[in-house]
Design an enzyme around this catalytic site. Structure first.
Site: not given
Length: 341
Positions: A164, A306-309
């Site tokens: 996200e 975040g960012e799906g990392s």
């Protein structure tokens, strides 16, 4: 006689009752092959379990990861105006442009591991309601956003990682956890994007205000989602459900994406059996949340981006587990002596 009134949430609840379970025959096939591979039994630890997990939820006796996909959902939050983040909400749009240009951390992770990547703009120029003063969404909008998340994986994948983007969304996630699990707001609030002590106090106050504003309406997990959540969390919940229906295993990212899984778990714990935790976030009380969900993270790198990392990095490990199980030689193929009786 007047028919009983129905709620848009009823469709979600009905959907959950139709979800398939694990394919035990596929798991048995993986275990049978694993016993023949050129290694001592159990020597690959959780890699062996990951092969079984893939088989169970893909429904394949020879699991594979050929089309891995990282989906990032971006939303905007009214509560961000209370100064709960170290960054302004304008960053949402700017980061979407950065994703498109290939300049974000998640772009580099996906490129290095050969992962597909999609990002979805959930009206980042239109914030949800300030949860400390009103509901984030009405019921219809919440269900529609969940449906959007379900459609987001329609292009096809055999392993999904969800992440996200959304300034203020660690505050929103903390409010969800406080509503689900109780306790003081401060127990669930972390520093998010790096707020100072004053910012941390504002985050705690915002969560306390949200719980007070919606008191008496937080018994139903879906009500918690629509009152305290955000579009990205609703969309991730929808993606998790769609993945289960399509037999796609899911890797959760960090503190915020786990909030989507926690909502579904609160409806019925088995709803997220096809999900694993990609990593342990440094944010908030992620460890406690994962323990409540029965999830052991694959990685613990102190990340909170975040960012799906974190989920994307874990996806590389899951890909490796599938490849090892598929391509490793058996004792008979390699001419290696098996264990003595």
């Amino acid at each position: 006689m007047t028919a009983p009134a129905t709620s848009p949430f009823d469709d979600i609840r009905r959907l959950i009752t139709t979800m398939p379970g694990p394919d035990e025959a596929a798991v048995a096939a993986v275990r049978e092959r694993d016993a023949q591979l050129t290694k001592p039994a159990g020597s690959l630890g959780r890699l062996e379990w990951l092969s079984e997990w893939l088989a169970a939820w893909q429904g394949k006796p020879r699991p594979s990861v050929d089309r891995p996909l990282v989906c990032v959902f971006a939303g905007s939050h009214g509560v961000a105006e209370r100064g709960v983040s170290a960054y302004p909400s304008a960053v949402n749009r700017q980061m979407l442009e950065n994703f498109s240009a290939g300049g974000a951390a998640i772009n580099q992770i996906c490129a290095s591991l050969g992962l597909g990547f999609k990002v979805f703009d959930l009206a980042v120029d239109l914030p949800t309601g300030d949860i400390a003063a009103e509901a984030a969404m009405d019921e219809k909008a919440c269900v529609a956003t969940m449906a959007f998340g379900m459609e987001a994986i329609a292009g096809g994948t055999d392993l999904l990682a969800i992440g996200e983007l959304g300034i203020g969304n660690t505050t929103v996630a903390a409010a969800i956890y406080a509503a689900l699990y109780g306790g003081e707001a401060a127990r669930w609030v972390g520093r998010g994007s790096g707020v100072d002590d004053a910012g941390l106090a504002r985050k705690v106050a915002a969560v306390e205000g949200a719980l007070a504003c919606h008191r008496g309406h937080l018994e139903d997990p879906l009500e918690i989602l629509r009152r305290l959540g955000g579009r990205e969390i609703a969309a991730m919940a929808g993606a998790i459900l769609a993945a289960r229906l399509q037999r796609i295993p899911v890797i959760l990212d960090g503190y915020v994406s786990t909030a989507a899984a926690a909502i579904l778990h609160a409806i019925h714990p088995a709803t997220i059996d096809h999900c694993i935790a990609g990593h342990l976030s440094a944010e908030g009380a992620h460890q406690e949340v994962l323990e409540r969900l029965g999830k052991i993270p694959l990685l613990a790198l102190g990340m909170r981006l975040g960012e799906g990392s974190g989920a994307a990095l874990a996806m590389g490990i899951v890909k490796t587990a599938a490849t090892v199980h598929r391509d490793m030689a058996t004792f008979s193929q390699a001419g290696v002596s098996e264990r003595l009786p």
